[in-house]
Design a protein around this motif. Sequence first.
Motif, PDB file in Angstrom:
ATOM      1  N   PHE A  59       0.813  -1.210   0.000  1.00 56.83           N
ATOM      2  CA  PHE A  59       0.000   0.000   0.000  1.00 56.83           C
ATOM      3  C   PHE A  59       0.856   1.275   0.000  1.00 56.83           C
ATOM      4  O   PHE A  59       0.327   2.365  -0.135  1.00 56.83           O
ATOM      5  CB  PHE A  59      -0.929   0.020   1.216  1.00 56.83           C
ATOM      6  CG  PHE A  59      -2.104  -0.910   1.096  1.00 56.83           C
ATOM      7  CD1 PHE A  59      -3.372  -0.413   0.823  1.00 56.83           C
ATOM      8  CD2 PHE A  59      -1.955  -2.281   1.256  1.00 56.83           C
ATOM      9  CE1 PHE A  59      -4.467  -1.266   0.712  1.00 56.83           C
ATOM     10  CE2 PHE A  59      -3.031  -3.139   1.156  1.00 56.83           C
ATOM     11  CZ  PHE A  59      -4.298  -2.634   0.875  1.00 56.83           C
ATOM     12  N   THR A 112      -3.988   3.209  -4.147  1.00 54.86           N
ATOM     13  CA  THR A 112      -4.773   1.991  -3.946  1.00 54.86           C
ATOM     14  C   THR A 112      -6.254   2.373  -3.891  1.00 54.86           C
ATOM     15  O   THR A 112      -6.600   3.495  -3.498  1.00 54.86           O
ATOM     16  CB  THR A 112      -4.376   1.282  -2.644  1.00 54.86           C
ATOM     17  OG1 THR A 112      -4.502   2.202  -1.552  1.00 54.86           O
ATOM     18  CG2 THR A 112      -2.940   0.774  -2.718  1.00 54.86           C
ATOM     19  N   SER A 154      -7.802   2.192   1.524  1.00 56.20           N
ATOM     20  CA  SER A 154      -6.679   2.263   2.455  1.00 56.20           C
ATOM     21  C   SER A 154      -6.726   1.081   3.418  1.00 56.20           C
ATOM     22  O   SER A 154      -7.764   0.423   3.582  1.00 56.20           O
ATOM     23  CB  SER A 154      -6.712   3.565   3.242  1.00 56.20           C
ATOM     24  OG  SER A 154      -7.825   3.576   4.129  1.00 56.20           O
ATOM     25  N   ASP A 188      -6.601   1.344   6.640  1.00 57.80           N
ATOM     26  CA  ASP A 188      -7.508   1.734   7.727  1.00 57.80           C
ATOM     27  C   ASP A 188      -8.966   1.449   7.373  1.00 57.80           C
ATOM     28  O   ASP A 188      -9.765   1.110   8.251  1.00 57.80           O
ATOM     29  CB  ASP A 188      -7.340   3.225   8.047  1.00 57.80           C
ATOM     30  CG  ASP A 188      -6.030   3.519   8.753  1.00 57.80           C
ATOM     31  OD1 ASP A 188      -5.426   2.578   9.303  1.00 57.80           O
ATOM     32  OD2 ASP A 188      -5.592   4.684   8.735  1.00 57.80           O
ATOM     33  N   GLU A 189      -9.297   1.589   6.101  1.00 58.97           N
ATOM     34  CA  GLU A 189     -10.681   1.403   5.673  1.00 58.97           C
ATOM     35  C   GLU A 189     -11.045  -0.071   5.515  1.00 58.97           C
ATOM     36  O   GLU A 189     -12.231  -0.427   5.529  1.00 58.97           O
ATOM     37  CB  GLU A 189     -10.906   2.146   4.342  1.00 58.97           C
ATOM     38  CG  GLU A 189     -12.307   2.072   3.772  1.00 58.97           C
ATOM     39  CD  GLU A 189     -13.308   2.963   4.486  1.00 58.97           C
ATOM     40  OE1 GLU A 189     -14.492   2.941   4.119  1.00 58.97           O
ATOM     41  OE2 GLU A 189     -12.906   3.688   5.421  1.00 58.97           O
ATOM     42  N   SER A 191       3.127  -1.525   5.222  1.00 61.63           N
ATOM     43  CA  SER A 191       1.821  -2.165   5.118  1.00 61.63           C
ATOM     44  C   SER A 191       1.660  -3.249   6.180  1.00 61.63           C
ATOM     45  O   SER A 191       0.610  -3.363   6.832  1.00 61.63           O
ATOM     46  CB  SER A 191       1.627  -2.764   3.721  1.00 61.63           C
ATOM     47  OG  SER A 191       1.560  -1.745   2.741  1.00 61.63           O
TER      48      SER A 191
END
Length: 365
Positions: free
Chosen positions: A122, A140, A143, A145-146, A167
């Motif tokens: 990432f 990307t 993310s 976090d998502e 990553s």
Amino acid sequence: MKILTAIFVTVLVLAVGGFIVNQSLSATEMAQGQQSSHYHNGRFENDQPIQANTFKTFLKVMARYFTADKTDHEPDVVLPINTLTREQLEALSDDSFHLVKLGHSSVLLKVYGEYWLLDPVFSKRASPFSFMGPKRFHPTPISIDELPPIDKVLISHNHYDHLDKQSIKQLVGKTRQFLVPMGVEGDLRKWGVAEDDIISFDWWQDITTKNALIAFTPSRHFSGRSFSDGNKTLWGSWVIKTGHESVYFSGDSGYFEGFKKIGQKYGPFDLTLIETGAYDNMWPDVHMLPEQSVQAHIDLQGKTMIPVHNGTFNLALHTWYEPLERVTQLAAQHDIAISTPVVGDIMQIENLVKTEHWWQAYMPD
């Protein structure tokens, strides 16, 4: 800075081609490899040896890199991606097998409700440095976090465009299990992954999970993240077989007879994710030309092929769009079903996107 970048990229090209290999190992690392039949004379080796390279070859590659035409090695326009949200992923059914290409060789799977990542990279650069080295052509589509909680991360080998330190460190808190080649567990432990969360594999080893058989299979490549750790860790490919689908992920590889052996043992495959990019006639032993990628798919007894390892980083001397152009033409000649999704496309294994020549709209006239 431009000169430094040029020198760095030259070294990276050499690493991609397998020209930088240091064979020294520590006593601890030697002990880690003793249990593998692929570990000889202090390092891991391919079943089908790769050609030894000399300092003269090194100089030839350097000369070629600095004199080669750099036109279209990177896109001069914004490439298309389909941005994803966590809500979109969670809305996908839990009774099927979904796939999303994240860019280069990074792939997100939703395997009957579980989220898996293949070679997640990432970061903005495939490099040990945040300020220098090959930079992404596109972000990307989602993310880290998502992303929803990840059940498994599968790593094919430890090169920077496949094993990304930042990553992995971000994934530690949201990933249940990391599956890696022998030796790679050492880096993961340094980056904060608990030992109990890592399973390391030799070639032909497999595990059975709630939803699938996962097997680590050979490839013809090499490993290393610096000048001093060449081939200290293993490299390979992955097989994923559920009760309904069968998927092969090549990692990086030169063409070799191992594809037929994998096809005989685990095939046929509904889908093959085959390396098609960062190739060159100067390093055919460790990266396949498009013609060889198609032959590998045939050897594996694949039904549909998705070419990966292209369209995200400049890691060789061909144009950014050449791998997709060549492999789709070859697939048509051999009557092979090929899928070329835009980054971020959501697909089901049983209903894959057909060939879309999306890159042609972004090629120069």
